[in-house]
Design a protein around this motif. Structure first.
Motif, PDB file in Angstrom:
ATOM      1  N   UNK A 453       0.778  -1.115   0.140  1.00 32.56           N
ATOM      2  CA  UNK A 453       0.410  -0.102  -0.241  1.00 32.56           C
ATOM      3  C   UNK A 453       1.012   1.095   0.076  1.00 32.56           C
ATOM      4  N   UNK A 454       1.042   2.030  -1.432  1.00 36.30           N
ATOM      5  CA  UNK A 454       2.279   3.091  -1.432  1.00 36.30           C
ATOM      6  C   UNK A 454       0.716   4.343   0.011  1.00 36.30           C
ATOM      7  N   UNK A 455       1.714   4.886   0.376  1.00 32.65           N
ATOM      8  CA  UNK A 455       1.525   6.483   0.717  1.00 32.65           C
ATOM      9  C   UNK A 455       1.073   7.649  -0.252  1.00 32.65           C
ATOM     10  N   UNK A 456       0.304   8.326  -0.631  1.00 31.08           N
ATOM     11  CA  UNK A 456      -0.007   9.338  -1.348  1.00 31.08           C
ATOM     12  C   UNK A 456       0.540  10.787  -0.754  1.00 31.08           C
ATOM     13  N   UNK A 457       1.428  11.535  -1.395  1.00 32.75           N
ATOM     14  CA  UNK A 457       1.239  12.803  -1.015  1.00 32.75           C
ATOM     15  C   UNK A 457       0.927  13.716  -1.389  1.00 32.75           C
ATOM     16  N   UNK A 458       0.536  15.089  -0.168  1.00 32.66           N
ATOM     17  CA  UNK A 458      -0.300  15.958  -0.161  1.00 32.66           C
ATOM     18  C   UNK A 458       0.726  16.873  -0.570  1.00 32.66           C
ATOM     19  N   UNK A 459      -0.817  17.294  -1.462  1.00 34.20           N
ATOM     20  CA  UNK A 459      -0.299  18.776  -2.528  1.00 34.20           C
ATOM     21  C   UNK A 459       1.146  19.784  -1.801  1.00 34.20           C
ATOM     22  N   UNK A 460       0.705  20.294  -0.165  1.00 34.22           N
ATOM     23  CA  UNK A 460       1.566  20.475  -0.014  1.00 34.22           C
ATOM     24  C   UNK A 460       2.960  20.240   0.471  1.00 34.22           C
ATOM     25  N   UNK A 461       2.987  18.641   0.900  1.00 34.82           N
ATOM     26  CA  UNK A 461       4.448  17.971   0.097  1.00 34.82           C
ATOM     27  C   UNK A 461       4.928  18.135  -1.130  1.00 34.82           C
ATOM     28  N   UNK A 462       4.119  17.303  -2.108  1.00 34.40           N
ATOM     29  CA  UNK A 462       4.826  17.571  -3.264  1.00 34.40           C
ATOM     30  C   UNK A 462       5.670  18.582  -3.712  1.00 34.40           C
ATOM     31  N   UNK A 463       5.325  19.743  -2.920  1.00 34.95           N
ATOM     32  CA  UNK A 463       4.908  21.294  -3.168  1.00 34.95           C
ATOM     33  C   UNK A 463       6.391  21.690  -2.615  1.00 34.95           C
ATOM     34  N   UNK A 464       6.542  20.807  -0.968  1.00 29.99           N
ATOM     35  CA  UNK A 464       7.960  21.203  -0.355  1.00 29.99           C
ATOM     36  C   UNK A 464       8.839  20.669  -0.767  1.00 29.99           C
ATOM     37  N   UNK A 465       8.520  19.639  -1.340  1.00 31.25           N
ATOM     38  CA  UNK A 465      10.028  18.161  -2.133  1.00 31.25           C
ATOM     39  C   UNK A 465       9.883  18.677  -3.635  1.00 31.25           C
ATOM     40  N   UNK A 466       9.594  19.738  -3.813  1.00 26.98           N
ATOM     41  CA  UNK A 466       9.535  20.107  -5.685  1.00 26.98           C
ATOM     42  C   UNK A 466       8.985  19.103  -6.343  1.00 26.98           C
ATOM     43  N   UNK A 467       8.078  17.595  -5.962  1.00 32.00           N
ATOM     44  CA  UNK A 467       7.495  16.675  -7.141  1.00 32.00           C
ATOM     45  C   UNK A 467       5.939  17.104  -7.202  1.00 32.00           C
ATOM     46  N   UNK A 468       5.709  16.147  -8.617  1.00 33.52           N
ATOM     47  CA  UNK A 468       4.031  16.330  -8.562  1.00 33.52           C
ATOM     48  C   UNK A 468       3.452  15.052  -7.470  1.00 33.52           C
ATOM     49  N   UNK A 469       2.029  16.152  -7.344  1.00 30.94           N
ATOM     50  CA  UNK A 469       1.632  14.227  -6.434  1.00 30.94           C
ATOM     51  C   UNK A 469       1.882  13.073  -7.338  1.00 30.94           C
TER      52      UNK A 469
END
Ligand code: NAI
Length: 480
Positions: A453-469
């Motif tokens: 089961x994969x964890x899904x990034x939040x928009x905020x997390x994705x932006x913080x590490x500089x990747x797309x969700x």
């Protein structure tokens, strides 16, 4: 359509057994089966004439039938004289709709235990394409099919095939003889074939080395996708596949207890890492040799003793070469080994172990215990056990990697074939790796089967590490 004799395998009556194992393998190859479903309607490989040179195993059978399910015509050979599983080859020739009396599958030229002459003959048969000058795609493992086309063109341009010298290997002499016969009987054959080839997808480290070399010297004739360096290939097949199939080969060949023995693994790249773990898992005390300080340090930090072959050649029980390099274990080393030491190679070619030098030792006697297992007895009575004549032992003495890991490799292969065949304008002559999002896709296709089961990034997390969700999650420089 009937095959009309356009194939050569050991025994068509093995087809039913082969088909049963193919059916079992399909369940273990979720990536390939997902690609079949995804592209069933679009038929992206319609019009592709794919010549494949890759170990003709059960897993490869599922790859072949994936390529044909996407519309391709296929002709196939093994890329090693010992790696064919004869029941898999029979099932591919017979096909799901045929019978041994009426084979309707894919033209395949492969059997376990080919001679070198037969090996190159088979490779040529698979490149000869009825009604065409040749294939328009190559799927290669180790680069032999690609080399045949390139050397064929080179020698046609030169007007002659060079003479073999005494220093040349037996294999090279056979190779030159085949090209010489071609020039006499079918002049211009390779020059006619090469321009029709849109590209090659290459499976392994050694074949990829050859491709980059040809590209650097300006002799590469068509674009190539380096499948090996998809993360979901080399960090899985080369490592976890070898972790499974190395001891499988040693066990089937010798049935010697590995626990407690001293095993030397030459090379600590991806295959070396899998080999060392495989032997350690059985309780062997593993010693690693390396030339690269980074890999040597990795091996040390993973808990292995790292030293030179010279230091341990007299005390070890099992020797495995994994370097993709030549002259790793020489006859002079073998002369110093213990009685009944086991010597094997899992790198792509047989030049890692000096078999020719071993055979030249005065008074040495070679005896066959069973196919692909030989004892070599020295004049003083000491005996060594050499696996698969120094050729890759996991495919010679066992059945290679299991389906699940090969599903990762072959999903990359299939995607690479679709890329090169359908988007030639995006791939001028050069050597490419698949983009990261496709690499991640291959991994994704294998998660459900393992209950991941994969964890899904939040928009905020994705932006913080500089990747797309939805990824890619890593820069291309990331090494896993
Ligand atoms: P790699 O490049 O990751 O590892 C090879 C390692 O050998 C490197 O770390 C290198 O520094 C080391 N090495 C080179 N010369 C050496 C020497 N003289 N002594 C000690 N170490 C030395 O390559 P990878 O991916 O591990 O592949 C190795 C070989 O295995 C290649 O020929 C590849 O094609 C083959 N292969 C075989 C498979 C099989 O199923 N049998 C599966 C995948 C790859």
């Amino acid at each position: 359509s009937q095959l009309d004799g356009d194939f050569k395998v050991a025994d068509l009556s093995l087809a039913a057994f082969g088909r049963k194992e193919i059916t079992l393998a399909e369940h273990e190859m979720p990536g390939l089966m997902a690609i079949r479903r995804e592209f069933a309607a679009a038929q992206p490989l319609a019009g592709a004439r794919i010549m494949g040179s890759l170990h003709m195993t059960v897993q490869t059978a599922v790859l072949i039938e994936t390529l044909t399910a996407l519309g391709a015509e296929v002709r196939w050979v093994s890329c090693n004289i010992y790696s064919t599983q004869d029941h898999a080859a029979a099932a591919i020739a017979v096909g799901p709709e045929g019978t041994p009396e009426d084979p309707r599958g894919v033209p395949v030229y492969a059997w376990k235990g080919e001679t070198l002459e037969e090996y190159w003959w088979c490779t040529e048969q698979a490149l000869n394409w009825p009604g065409h000058d040749g294939p328009n795609m190559i799927l290669d493992d180790g680069g032999d099919a690609t080399m045949l086309v390139h050397k064929g063109v080179e020698f046609e341009k030169a007007g002659a095939v060079p003479d073999a010298t005494d220093d040349d290997s037996e294999e090279w002499k056979v190779f030159l003889a085949l090209l010489r016969a071609n020039q006499a009987e079918n002049p211009g054959k390779w020059t006619a074939m090469a321009p029709g080839i849109k590209g090659v997808t290459e499976e392994t480290t050694t074949g990829v080395h050859r491709l980059y070399e040809m590209f650097r010297e300006g002799s590469l004739l068509f674009p190539a996708i380096n499948v090996n360096d998809s993360v979901t290939k080399s960090k899985f097949d080369n490592k976890y596949g070898v972790r499974h199939s190395l001891i499988d080969g040693i066990n089937r060949a010798t049935d010697v207890l590995i626990g407690g023995k001293v095993a030397v693994v030459c090379g600590y790249g991806d295959v070396g890492k899998g080999s060392a773990e495989s032997l350690r898992g059985q309780g062997a005390r593993v010693i690693v040799t390396e030339v690269d300080p980074i890999c040597a340090l990795q091996a040390a930090m993973d808990g292995y003793q790292v030293t030179t072959l010279d230091e341990v050649v007299e005390i070890a029980d099992i020797f495995v070469t994994t370097t993709g390099n030549r002259d790793i274990i020489m006859a002079s080393d073998m002369q110093r080994m213990k009685h009944q030491a086991i010597v094997g190679n899992i790198g792509h070619f047989d030049n890692e172990i000096d078999m020719a030098g071993l055979a030249r030792i005065p008074g040495i006697v070679k005896d066959e215990v069973k196919p692909q297992v030989h004892t070599w007895t020295f004049p003083d009575g000491k005996t060594l056990i050499v696996l698969s004549e120094g050729r890759l032992l996991n495919l010679g003495n066992a059945t290679g990697h299991p389906s699940f890991v090969m599903s990762n490799s072959f999903t990359n292969q299939t995607i690479a074939q679709i890329e090169l065949f359908t988007k030639p304008e995006e791939y001028p002559i050069g050597v490419y790796v698949l983009p990261k999002h496709l690499d991640e896709k291959v991994a994704r296709l294998h998660l459900d089967a393992l209950g991941v089961k994969l964890t899904t990034l939040t928009e905020g997390q994705a932006a913080y590490i500089g990747v797309q969700v939805d990824g890619p999650y890593k820069p291309d420089t990331y090494r896993y």
